[in-house]
Structures are given as C-alpha cells and as structure tokens.
Scaffold this active site. Sequence first.
Site, PDB file in Angstrom:
ATOM      1  N   ILE A   1       0.861  -1.180   0.000  1.00 27.83           N
ATOM      2  CA  ILE A   1       0.000   0.000   0.000  1.00 27.83           C
ATOM      3  C   ILE A   1       0.895   1.226   0.000  1.00 27.83           C
ATOM      4  CG2 ILE A   1      -0.234  -0.021   2.534  1.00 27.83           C
ATOM      5  CD1 ILE A   1      -3.131   1.101   2.034  1.00 27.83           C
TER       6      ILE A   1
ATOM      7  N   PRO B   1       7.307  11.676  -0.218  1.00 30.40           N
ATOM      8  CA  PRO B   1       8.529  12.324   0.264  1.00 30.40           C
ATOM      9  C   PRO B   1       8.281  13.533   1.154  1.00 30.40           C
ATOM     10  CG  PRO B   1       8.794  11.691  -2.030  1.00 30.40           C
ATOM     11  CD  PRO B   1       7.358  11.404  -1.671  1.00 30.40           C
TER      12      PRO B   1
ATOM     13  N   GLY C   1       4.961  12.334   5.138  1.00 26.98           N
ATOM     14  CA  GLY C   1       5.113  11.600   6.388  1.00 26.98           C
ATOM     15  C   GLY C   1       3.760  11.161   6.922  1.00 26.98           C
TER      16      GLY C   1
ATOM     17  N   GLU D   1      -3.960  -2.189  11.456  1.00 27.00           N
ATOM     18  CA  GLU D   1      -2.532  -2.055  11.158  1.00 27.00           C
ATOM     19  C   GLU D   1      -1.757  -1.714  12.429  1.00 27.00           C
ATOM     20  OE1 GLU D   1       0.570   0.739   8.550  1.00 27.00           O
ATOM     21  OE2 GLU D   1      -1.591   0.877   8.192  1.00 27.00           O
TER      22      GLU D   1
ATOM     23  N   HIS E   1      24.233  -6.376  27.984  1.00 24.94           N
ATOM     24  CA  HIS E   1      25.155  -7.188  27.185  1.00 24.94           C
ATOM     25  C   HIS E   1      26.553  -6.572  27.136  1.00 24.94           C
ATOM     26  CE1 HIS E   1      21.585  -9.324  25.717  1.00 24.94           C
ATOM     27  NE2 HIS E   1      22.374 -10.163  25.073  1.00 24.94           N
TER      28      HIS E   1
ATOM     29  N   GLY F   1       3.245   3.407  10.578  1.00 15.58           N
ATOM     30  CA  GLY F   1       1.894   3.169  11.074  1.00 15.58           C
ATOM     31  C   GLY F   1       1.327   4.358  11.833  1.00 15.58           C
TER      32      GLY F   1
ATOM     33  N   THR G   1       3.318   7.966  13.811  1.00 14.99           N
ATOM     34  CA  THR G   1       4.313   8.195  14.858  1.00 14.99           C
ATOM     35  C   THR G   1       3.670   8.242  16.234  1.00 14.99           C
ATOM     36  OG1 THR G   1       4.105  10.599  14.738  1.00 14.99           O
ATOM     37  CG2 THR G   1       5.717   9.555  13.259  1.00 14.99           C
TER      38      THR G   1
END
Length: 381
Positions: A124, A129, A132, A243, A339, A364, A366
């Site tokens: 989709i 550009p 957003g 989504e 770690h 999806g 922000t």
Amino acid sequence: MERTLFESEHDLFRESYRKFLDQHVAPYHEEWEKNGVVDRQAWIEAGKQGFLGMAVPEEYGGGGVKDFRYNAVLTEETTRGQYSGLGFSLHNDVIAPYLLELANDEQKKRWLPGFCTGELITAIAMTEPGTGSDLQGIKTRAVRDGDDWVINGAKTFITNGINADIVIVVAQTDPDKGALGFSLFVVERGMPGFERGRNLDKLGLKAQDTAELSFTDVRVPAANLLGVEGQGFIHLMQNLPQERMSIAVMAAAAMEGCLEITCQYVRDRKAFGKPIGAQQNTRFVLAELATKTTAVRVLVDRFIEALNAGTLSAEDAAMAKWWSTEEQLDLINRCLQLHGGYGYMREYPIAKAYADARIQTIYGGTTEIMKEIIGRSLKLS
C-alpha cells in the site's frame, strides 16, 4: 502470566508456522538481508501451507476464518525468530481488509486467489517524500480520462515495494474537497509509467524490500478503483486500527524475545567472578522489564479480543501502538546495555533487535500522532 487468548487450533497453527520458518526461512534469511529482499519462493511456500489470506473466503482459496488471532500467531513467531524481512503481516493484516471489504466481486476474483497462493504480493502506497504522517498532504493526483484514471506522483517507504505485484495507491481525485477528495486505486505490475526506484538502505529490517515508487501518466482502468470515489481517506481511517494493532503485536513479541535472550545472557556471562545475573542491579533492571513486558502483553491480548469483537476504537489502537512500541525501544536499549560491548556487535541478536525496532514508533503513525488521536478524543477544548 498464563495467556488465555488462544485455543487449541491456534496452537496447532503456531506449531505449523514454526516448522515453516525453520525449513523455508531460517536457512535463507541472512542471505536475504544481504540482498535486501526476500525470495519470492518463500511467499509461494507460505501460500501452499495456508499462511496467506487466512481471512479470505474459501471460494478464493483462503482459510475462510476471520480471526485476528491467527494473524497474531504469524506476527509473534516471525518477530521472535527475528525474520524481519517477511512482509506477511502487511499482506494479511493491512492489505487483506481493503480487498475483502472494498473490492467488488470482479476485483475479488482477479486478485484474491493470487493473494492466497503468494503469487500476488501486495503493498500500500500512502507516504510521500513530503508528507510523512500527514496523509491529507498527499499530492499524488489521479485524473479521470474516459474509462481510465491517469495517476502522477511519487511514494516512498513502501513495504514490499520491490516484490509487490499490486499496490493500493492513495491519490488525490478532487483537490477542492479536502479529506473527501482522495481515492484508492490498485496499480498493477507492468502498467506503463509505474516505476520502482531505490530499494532503500535502512537502519534495520535489512531483508525487507522498502522502496520508492513513481507514477508518470500511469493509466489505471476505472475497474481498478477500490472502494468509493472520494472516500479514500475514510477507508484508510477505518483500516488503520488493525494495522496499528499488528505493530503492537510485534512490539509485545519482541519484548518477550529480547527479555528471554537477555536473561540467558546474564546467566552465562560472568564478571568479577560471578554471573552478571547475580548482581542486584541486573536483577532489579530485569524485574522492572519483566513487569513492563507482562503489562504490554496483557494490554495487547485484551485489545486483540476487542478487535475480533469489532469493538476496538481508533483511540484504543493508538494507545496500544504508541505505548507498546515505546516500551519496546526502552526494553531493548536496556537489555543491550546489560550485554555490554557484545550488545554492540551485530552478530548478537540483541543488536539486530535494536536496529530493527527503531522504526516501530514511526511507521503506522508516529508516537506523536498516536497521542494526538488520543488527546483529541478527550475533548479538552
């Protein structure tokens, strides 16, 4: 905490999918990361085994069961295995609802069988550009010309963009009508003027083909209009909650996986003559992270139940999406710290998880957009 979300058929489905990942994904995923794209044969095999189009009616070759818990199983196992190249969640969780709810009978016959076999990979194209998260700022235009629509514009950050055979394109059809001036079109591979640009070089998700797409005088038959002309923005708003829940499912599974590998690491790794896990600071950090992981899991599972029941609101999905993904980033960052220097090495799973996770609070919608959705619902002004 024991989960009560799944039933025996979901457990069997999970076992089958694990075997699929072991046989058809695990041996090849590192190569796919180098190539920047998943081999299409993996999609074909997934289709053969019933992992694509679970909600699609059996007459089109699907599973015939609308139950998001099956989608969640795939996402959880894909995430826990760090097989981030697979675009199955976009295919099943995001695209399927558009085709099932908006496509007419003729369109369903054209697209759904291939959707289920894996021969027709989907994408989709919303983001541009310059837009957003501002979907109303979309500039791609579609102009009616006889029996066709002519599309011009550019899209970016399109998941499955290289492999996709059909792309749902959001385009402006009437600039004077604001939110009611957008429509959805299905652009098919090979249509003149439809070009794929770069397979984008991302921080993480290296095997996932994320591309730039361009449309130059692309003639799309009127029969490829998806849904109602002028209702494209509304169609998007109706499908975005699922989504966002899909992303929340990824977040919860990633948190569990990273917590597990970190607990094992601090048991094995010694410093100052004893395991790192024996240090009080380590125990306190992991106790906090285990609690947060459980809280995220409980919320996500409850919201999956609401999604299945048809009661999940856009605000609920926004809450799940922003909170789970922000907690995911925090957990992975702190697990990587435990770690030490090895956490910075790409050969360690925590490093890959760190890079792959950074997009979670961005795509999806922000975190900031999610908070805006929730804030507006509170009617504060």
